[in-house]
Design a protein around this motif. Structure first.
Motif, PDB file in Angstrom:
ATOM      1  N   VAL A  36       0.836  -1.206   0.000  1.00 24.45           N
ATOM      2  CA  VAL A  36       0.000   0.000   0.000  1.00 24.45           C
ATOM      3  C   VAL A  36       0.871   1.256   0.000  1.00 24.45           C
ATOM      4  O   VAL A  36       0.629   2.200  -0.761  1.00 24.45           O
ATOM      5  CB  VAL A  36      -0.971  -0.008   1.212  1.00 24.45           C
ATOM      6  CG1 VAL A  36      -1.595   1.364   1.428  1.00 24.45           C
ATOM      7  CG2 VAL A  36      -2.054  -1.053   1.013  1.00 24.45           C
ATOM      8  N   CYS A  37       1.892   1.264   0.836  1.00 19.42           N
ATOM      9  CA  CYS A  37       2.775   2.435   0.885  1.00 19.42           C
ATOM     10  C   CYS A  37       3.560   2.606  -0.408  1.00 19.42           C
ATOM     11  O   CYS A  37       3.769   3.730  -0.877  1.00 19.42           O
ATOM     12  CB  CYS A  37       3.699   2.346   2.091  1.00 19.42           C
ATOM     13  SG  CYS A  37       2.810   2.727   3.608  1.00 19.42           S
ATOM     14  N   TYR A  38       3.993   1.527  -1.014  1.00 15.80           N
ATOM     15  CA  TYR A  38       4.702   1.611  -2.296  1.00 15.80           C
ATOM     16  C   TYR A  38       3.796   2.212  -3.364  1.00 15.80           C
ATOM     17  O   TYR A  38       4.225   3.072  -4.135  1.00 15.80           O
ATOM     18  CB  TYR A  38       5.184   0.220  -2.717  1.00 15.80           C
ATOM     19  CG  TYR A  38       5.863   0.208  -4.056  1.00 15.80           C
ATOM     20  CD1 TYR A  38       7.164   0.686  -4.204  1.00 15.80           C
ATOM     21  CD2 TYR A  38       5.202  -0.250  -5.192  1.00 15.80           C
ATOM     22  CE1 TYR A  38       7.792   0.702  -5.436  1.00 15.80           C
ATOM     23  CE2 TYR A  38       5.812  -0.248  -6.429  1.00 15.80           C
ATOM     24  CZ  TYR A  38       7.108   0.230  -6.548  1.00 15.80           C
ATOM     25  OH  TYR A  38       7.712   0.241  -7.764  1.00 15.80           O
ATOM     26  N   VAL A  39       2.537   1.759  -3.381  1.00 19.62           N
ATOM     27  CA  VAL A  39       1.585   2.290  -4.365  1.00 19.62           C
ATOM     28  C   VAL A  39       1.334   3.772  -4.104  1.00 19.62           C
ATOM     29  O   VAL A  39       1.278   4.577  -5.039  1.00 19.62           O
ATOM     30  CB  VAL A  39       0.272   1.474  -4.328  1.00 19.62           C
ATOM     31  CG1 VAL A  39      -0.829   2.155  -5.119  1.00 19.62           C
ATOM     32  CG2 VAL A  39       0.510   0.068  -4.857  1.00 19.62           C
ATOM     33  N   LEU A  40       1.212   4.153  -2.833  1.00 15.53           N
ATOM     34  CA  LEU A  40       0.997   5.571  -2.512  1.00 15.53           C
ATOM     35  C   LEU A  40       2.192   6.430  -2.930  1.00 15.53           C
ATOM     36  O   LEU A  40       2.017   7.559  -3.406  1.00 15.53           O
ATOM     37  CB  LEU A  40       0.721   5.739  -1.015  1.00 15.53           C
ATOM     38  CG  LEU A  40      -0.641   5.271  -0.529  1.00 15.53           C
ATOM     39  CD1 LEU A  40      -0.744   5.395   0.985  1.00 15.53           C
ATOM     40  CD2 LEU A  40      -1.763   6.047  -1.207  1.00 15.53           C
ATOM     41  N   ILE A  41       3.383   5.912  -2.751  1.00 15.67           N
ATOM     42  CA  ILE A  41       4.582   6.653  -3.167  1.00 15.67           C
ATOM     43  C   ILE A  41       4.607   6.814  -4.684  1.00 15.67           C
ATOM     44  O   ILE A  41       4.960   7.869  -5.212  1.00 15.67           O
ATOM     45  CB  ILE A  41       5.868   5.951  -2.666  1.00 15.67           C
ATOM     46  CG1 ILE A  41       6.006   6.141  -1.157  1.00 15.67           C
ATOM     47  CG2 ILE A  41       7.101   6.500  -3.373  1.00 15.67           C
ATOM     48  CD1 ILE A  41       7.141   5.343  -0.545  1.00 15.67           C
ATOM     49  N   ARG A  42       4.196   5.771  -5.416  1.00 22.70           N
ATOM     50  CA  ARG A  42       4.204   5.823  -6.883  1.00 22.70           C
ATOM     51  C   ARG A  42       3.109   6.750  -7.418  1.00 22.70           C
ATOM     52  O   ARG A  42       3.326   7.459  -8.394  1.00 22.70           O
ATOM     53  CB  ARG A  42       4.015   4.432  -7.474  1.00 22.70           C
ATOM     54  CG  ARG A  42       5.182   3.515  -7.243  1.00 22.70           C
ATOM     55  CD  ARG A  42       6.428   4.145  -7.743  1.00 22.70           C
ATOM     56  NE  ARG A  42       7.112   3.217  -8.620  1.00 22.70           N
ATOM     57  CZ  ARG A  42       8.146   3.519  -9.316  1.00 22.70           C
ATOM     58  NH1 ARG A  42       8.610   4.738  -9.301  1.00 22.70           N
ATOM     59  NH2 ARG A  42       8.741   2.636 -10.060  1.00 22.70           N
ATOM     60  N   ILE A  43       1.932   6.709  -6.787  1.00 23.49           N
ATOM     61  CA  ILE A  43       0.812   7.518  -7.284  1.00 23.49           C
ATOM     62  C   ILE A  43       0.963   8.971  -6.844  1.00 23.49           C
ATOM     63  O   ILE A  43       0.867   9.887  -7.649  1.00 23.49           O
ATOM     64  CB  ILE A  43      -0.531   6.941  -6.795  1.00 23.49           C
ATOM     65  CG1 ILE A  43      -0.781   5.588  -7.456  1.00 23.49           C
ATOM     66  CG2 ILE A  43      -1.678   7.890  -7.109  1.00 23.49           C
ATOM     67  CD1 ILE A  43      -2.029   4.877  -6.976  1.00 23.49           C
TER      68      ILE A  43
END
Length: 163
Positions: A36-43
């Motif tokens: 979830v945090c990786y996706v938030l960093i990417r988005i």
């Protein structure tokens, strides 16, 4: 008021199974939190907010996991069962204790299940199905679970003949 405890307790090996299950659950939570945090960093490019969120999620997971881990012996003390001529009593809970009585003439069928952690500990669970729900008695020795299953089937036959 003192809450009466039922007579039969599970083997102590069930505590190891509960610990392994808890560690697996915590590990899966950590993986999901990282994704979830990786996706938030990417988005979004809110890296500081993302790291704060990750820290809070990991902290909450560690707090709840630690509480659950230290409550395992207490949970074990109140995880009991008893079989009488009329019903099966299942007891569980450590803060909110409950005893469920399943009348023998309401039992439809009985299953035995064994997941990887139970199999490794040479344990089995007995699932008692009624029309309304299923009641699980987890952490029995394999021979004990088979014997209990046979005993319950015989008691159910007798209970149905009496009706």
């Amino acid at each position: 008021m003192n809450y009466p405890l039922l007579t039969h307790q599970m083997p102590t090996r069930i505590q190891t199974v509960w610990r392994k299950s808890l560690f697996t659950t915590i590990g899966i939570c950590f993986i999901i939190e990282l994704i979830v945090c990786y996706v938030l960093i990417r988005i979004f490019d809110f890296q500081l907010l993302t790291w704060v969120l990750l820290g809070c999620l990991i902290g909450l997971t560690l707090i709840f996991g630690s509480i659950a881990y230290f409550l395992i012996p207490y949970r074990y003390a109140f995880h009991r069962y008893e079989i009488t001529e009329e019903d099966v009593a299942l007891q569980k809970g450590y803060f909110f204790r409950s005893t469920t009585y399943v009348p023998l003439n309401r039992i439809q069928h009985i299953e035995t299940n064994q997941g990887p952690f139970l199999r490794q500990a040479q344990l089995m669970e007995l699932v008692i199905h009624t029309a309304a729900t299923a009641h699980t008695l987890s952490g029995l020795d394999i021979a004990q679970a088979q014997t209990l299953r046979g005993q319950l089937i015989e008691l159910v036959k007798v209970a149905r003949e009496d009706v």
